[in-house]
Design a protein around this motif. Structure first.
Motif, PDB file in Angstrom:
ATOM      1  N   ALA A  71      10.756   3.320 -11.900  1.00  0.00           N
ATOM      2  CA  ALA A  71      12.007   4.041 -11.673  1.00  0.00           C
ATOM      3  C   ALA A  71      13.102   3.623 -12.649  1.00  0.00           C
ATOM      4  CB  ALA A  71      12.480   3.817 -10.234  1.00  0.00           C
ATOM      5  N   HIS A  72      13.053   2.359 -13.103  1.00  0.00           N
ATOM      6  CA  HIS A  72      14.122   1.867 -13.974  1.00  0.00           C
ATOM      7  C   HIS A  72      13.565   0.770 -14.873  1.00  0.00           C
ATOM      8  CE1 HIS A  72      18.361   1.329 -15.083  1.00  0.00           C
ATOM      9  NE2 HIS A  72      18.090   0.040 -15.133  1.00  0.00           N
ATOM     10  N   TYR A  73      14.004   0.770 -16.135  1.00  0.00           N
ATOM     11  CA  TYR A  73      13.509  -0.219 -17.104  1.00  0.00           C
ATOM     12  C   TYR A  73      14.657  -0.664 -18.002  1.00  0.00           C
ATOM     13  CZ  TYR A  73      10.847  -2.221 -21.001  1.00  0.00           C
ATOM     14  OH  TYR A  73      10.355  -3.058 -21.984  1.00  0.00           O
ATOM     15  N   ASP A 114      -0.546  -8.687 -15.215  1.00  0.00           N
ATOM     16  CA  ASP A 114      -0.715  -8.658 -13.758  1.00  0.00           C
ATOM     17  C   ASP A 114       0.188  -7.609 -13.108  1.00  0.00           C
ATOM     18  OD1 ASP A 114      -2.661 -10.745 -13.306  1.00  0.00           O
ATOM     19  OD2 ASP A 114      -1.122 -12.157 -13.908  1.00  0.00           O
ATOM     20  N   LEU A 115       1.434  -7.561 -13.546  1.00  0.00           N
ATOM     21  CA  LEU A 115       2.417  -6.687 -12.910  1.00  0.00           C
ATOM     22  C   LEU A 115       2.066  -5.206 -13.076  1.00  0.00           C
ATOM     23  CD1 LEU A 115       5.017  -7.126 -11.301  1.00  0.00           C
ATOM     24  CD2 LEU A 115       6.293  -6.817 -13.427  1.00  0.00           C
ATOM     25  N   LEU A 116       1.628  -4.828 -14.255  1.00  0.00           N
ATOM     26  CA  LEU A 116       1.304  -3.422 -14.491  1.00  0.00           C
ATOM     27  C   LEU A 116       0.106  -2.962 -13.661  1.00  0.00           C
ATOM     28  CD1 LEU A 116       1.903  -3.087 -18.349  1.00  0.00           C
ATOM     29  CD2 LEU A 116       3.308  -2.197 -16.476  1.00  0.00           C
ATOM     30  N   ILE A 117      -0.803  -3.873 -13.370  1.00  0.00           N
ATOM     31  CA  ILE A 117      -1.937  -3.524 -12.506  1.00  0.00           C
ATOM     32  C   ILE A 117      -1.441  -3.197 -11.102  1.00  0.00           C
ATOM     33  CG2 ILE A 117      -4.014  -4.438 -11.385  1.00  0.00           C
ATOM     34  CD1 ILE A 117      -4.550  -6.015 -13.948  1.00  0.00           C
ATOM     35  N   ILE A 176      12.614  -5.509 -15.768  1.00  0.00           N
ATOM     36  CA  ILE A 176      13.452  -6.068 -16.838  1.00  0.00           C
ATOM     37  C   ILE A 176      12.522  -6.821 -17.777  1.00  0.00           C
ATOM     38  CG2 ILE A 176      15.285  -7.697 -17.410  1.00  0.00           C
ATOM     39  CD1 ILE A 176      16.416  -7.133 -14.570  1.00  0.00           C
ATOM     40  N   SER A 177      12.410  -6.340 -19.001  1.00  0.00           N
ATOM     41  CA  SER A 177      11.497  -6.954 -19.959  1.00  0.00           C
ATOM     42  C   SER A 177      12.136  -8.165 -20.624  1.00  0.00           C
ATOM     43  CB  SER A 177      11.096  -5.943 -21.029  1.00  0.00           C
ATOM     44  OG  SER A 177      10.324  -6.583 -22.040  1.00  0.00           O
ATOM     45  N   ILE A 178      11.392  -9.271 -20.647  1.00  0.00           N
ATOM     46  CA  ILE A 178      11.819 -10.467 -21.371  1.00  0.00           C
ATOM     47  C   ILE A 178      10.854 -10.756 -22.519  1.00  0.00           C
ATOM     48  CG2 ILE A 178      13.062 -11.499 -19.424  1.00  0.00           C
ATOM     49  CD1 ILE A 178      10.582 -13.207 -18.867  1.00  0.00           C
ATOM     50  N   HIS A 179      10.025  -9.763 -22.836  1.00  0.00           N
ATOM     51  CA  HIS A 179       8.968  -9.931 -23.829  1.00  0.00           C
ATOM     52  C   HIS A 179       9.515 -10.307 -25.205  1.00  0.00           C
ATOM     53  CE1 HIS A 179       5.184  -9.270 -25.925  1.00  0.00           C
ATOM     54  NE2 HIS A 179       5.824  -8.476 -26.771  1.00  0.00           N
ATOM     55  N   GLY A 180      10.663  -9.746 -25.572  1.00  0.00           N
ATOM     56  CA  GLY A 180      11.157  -9.955 -26.927  1.00  0.00           C
ATOM     57  C   GLY A 180      12.205 -11.038 -27.083  1.00  0.00           C
ATOM     58  N   HIS A 183      20.566  -5.795 -10.706  1.00  0.00           N
ATOM     59  CA  HIS A 183      19.476  -5.000 -10.125  1.00  0.00           C
ATOM     60  C   HIS A 183      18.696  -5.865  -9.129  1.00  0.00           C
ATOM     61  CE1 HIS A 183      20.076  -1.754 -13.064  1.00  0.00           C
ATOM     62  NE2 HIS A 183      20.278  -2.720 -13.953  1.00  0.00           N
ATOM     63  N   PRO A 184      19.091  -5.893  -7.882  1.00  0.00           N
ATOM     64  CA  PRO A 184      18.489  -6.771  -6.871  1.00  0.00           C
ATOM     65  C   PRO A 184      16.998  -6.514  -6.626  1.00  0.00           C
ATOM     66  CG  PRO A 184      20.592  -5.906  -6.105  1.00  0.00           C
ATOM     67  CD  PRO A 184      20.252  -5.156  -7.342  1.00  0.00           C
ATOM     68  N   ARG A 185      16.501  -5.316  -6.968  1.00  0.00           N
ATOM     69  CA  ARG A 185      15.091  -4.996  -6.741  1.00  0.00           C
ATOM     70  C   ARG A 185      14.238  -5.230  -7.983  1.00  0.00           C
ATOM     71  NH1 ARG A 185      13.813  -0.124  -6.473  1.00  0.00           N
ATOM     72  NH2 ARG A 185      11.829  -0.483  -5.436  1.00  0.00           N
ATOM     73  N   ALA A 186      14.845  -5.588  -9.077  1.00  0.00           N
ATOM     74  CA  ALA A 186      14.136  -5.646 -10.352  1.00  0.00           C
ATOM     75  C   ALA A 186      13.183  -6.835 -10.421  1.00  0.00           C
ATOM     76  CB  ALA A 186      15.123  -5.713 -11.509  1.00  0.00           C
ATOM     77  N   ARG A 187      12.117  -6.645 -11.183  1.00  0.00           N
ATOM     78  CA  ARG A 187      11.151  -7.714 -11.464  1.00  0.00           C
ATOM     79  C   ARG A 187      11.101  -7.947 -12.968  1.00  0.00           C
ATOM     80  NH1 ARG A 187       6.950  -8.259  -7.679  1.00  0.00           N
ATOM     81  NH2 ARG A 187       6.119  -9.821  -9.122  1.00  0.00           N
ATOM     82  N   LEU A 188      10.938  -9.200 -13.355  1.00  0.00           N
ATOM     83  CA  LEU A 188      10.767  -9.519 -14.766  1.00  0.00           C
ATOM     84  C   LEU A 188       9.367  -9.148 -15.218  1.00  0.00           C
ATOM     85  CD1 LEU A 188      12.434 -13.050 -14.991  1.00  0.00           C
ATOM     86  CD2 LEU A 188      13.437 -10.849 -15.626  1.00  0.00           C
ATOM     87  N   ILE A 189       9.249  -8.704 -16.461  1.00  0.00           N
ATOM     88  CA  ILE A 189       7.949  -8.407 -17.040  1.00  0.00           C
ATOM     89  C   ILE A 189       7.908  -8.973 -18.449  1.00  0.00           C
ATOM     90  CG2 ILE A 189       8.714  -6.091 -17.789  1.00  0.00           C
ATOM     91  CD1 ILE A 189       5.776  -5.189 -17.391  1.00  0.00           C
ATOM     92  N   ALA A 190       6.826  -9.678 -18.771  1.00  0.00           N
ATOM     93  CA  ALA A 190       6.649 -10.234 -20.117  1.00  0.00           C
ATOM     94  C   ALA A 190       5.416  -9.562 -20.734  1.00  0.00           C
ATOM     95  CB  ALA A 190       6.501 -11.741 -20.056  1.00  0.00           C
TER      96      ALA A 190
END
Length: 293
Positions: A5-7, A34-37, A50-54, A23-30
């Motif tokens: 819904a939001h990125y 696992d998360l995308l599955i 919320i991407s922290i990949h970069g 964003h209280p519902r947001a999850r970090l993604i690197a």
């Protein structure tokens, strides 16, 4: 299909913290391995990510003047395995994370994600437990450090608040220097599988025979990764022998609490605890420079 819904993409740790607050519902993604599955399987409807990949400050491996090795939480498994500092000082960690999934997963999956998932089967976890790793965490309230043994609160639960980011894994010199180590992952397949049991042993010798220090850590032997402290006390200060090996395996079984799952029964895992503890101990002893009689 990915129900996102939001990125947002963060460019610094501070920005990631601010986005988490907004964003209280947001999850970090690197890496997202696992998360995308979970999102693909419909377990996270209307996901906010919320991407922290970069973020550059989350990547890389460094050793300071005191000998502490710092591994950025965004460092991939492949980068850890290939890094010269890991090969020279902590090869057992490189070997452990090289057993995660397959090459594609190891090229995108990060050690921070592996830890923050909070699962007992994480291939990095038992080795980091044996290394007495400390975790550096940054949030709105500032920076804090926590021992990895205190970070795991239960199955899938860790001591990480919503507005916090794990930034680094710290390995101090006294917890790796002079140790030989070995990690064994038992799984139904040789690759692309979750551990039925993980076993990490670190061993430091006083001479070619006497075990000065000994650590035994297990994954999937309890709801969280764990150390076998009773077994460690049993081994420390004793000369290595076939009898000590057997006694260590038998004692380790008394400390664990594995469960029955579709992968393996409790009884089978107890058998694995005894056998893998002995095998990992013997190889760690050899890797530490020990001489078998």
């Amino acid at each position: 299909m990915y129900d996102i819904a939001h990125y947002e993409e963060a460019h610094s740790v501070q920005e990631a913290v601010q986005l988490l607050q907004a964003h209280p519902r947001a999850r970090l993604i690197a890496g997202g391995s696992d998360l995308l599955i979970k999102i693909h399987e419909g377990k996270m409807p209307d996901a906010e990510l919320i991407s922290i990949h970069g973020i550059p400050e989350l990547k890389g491996i460094h050793r300071d003047e005191q000998g502490t090795i710092s591994i950025g939480s965004g460092t991939t498994f492949s980068e850890i395995t290939r890094h010269a500092l890991i090969g020279e000082h902590v090869p057992v960690l490189g070997e452990a994370v090289d057993k995660v999934g397959g090459p594609q997963i190891r090229n995108i999956g990060t050690i921070g994600g592996n830890i923050c998932n909070g699962v007992t089967s994480a291939d990095s976890a038992s080795t980091l437990f044996a290394l007495n790793a400390r975790l550096r965490i940054q949030g709105a309230g500032g920076m804090r450090e926590v021992a990895i043994g205190d970070f795991y609160l239960g199955p899938g639960r860790v001591d990480l608040r919503h507005d916090e980011v794990l930034t680094a894994i710290l390995l101090t010199r006294e917890n790796y220097e002079g140790f030989g180590g070995h990690y064994i992952k038992f799984a139904m397949r040789n690759a692309m599988d979750i551990a039925t049991l993980g076993c990490a042993v670190l061993c430091r010798l006083k001479d070619k025979r006497t075990v000065e220090d000994f650590r035994l850590a297990l994954g999937v032997a309890a709801p969280t990764p764990m150390r076998c402290l009773k077994t460690e006390d049993l081994v420390k200060g004793k000369a290595f022998s076939a009898e000590l090996l057997q006694e260590a395996g038998r004692t380790a079984v008394t400390e664990v609490n594995p469960r029955t799952s579709w992968r393996a029964s409790r009884e089978y895992r107890l058998q694995l605890v005894e056998e893998l503890s002995k095998r990992a101990f013997q190889q760690a002893f050899v890797n530490a420079g020990g001489e078998m009689v």
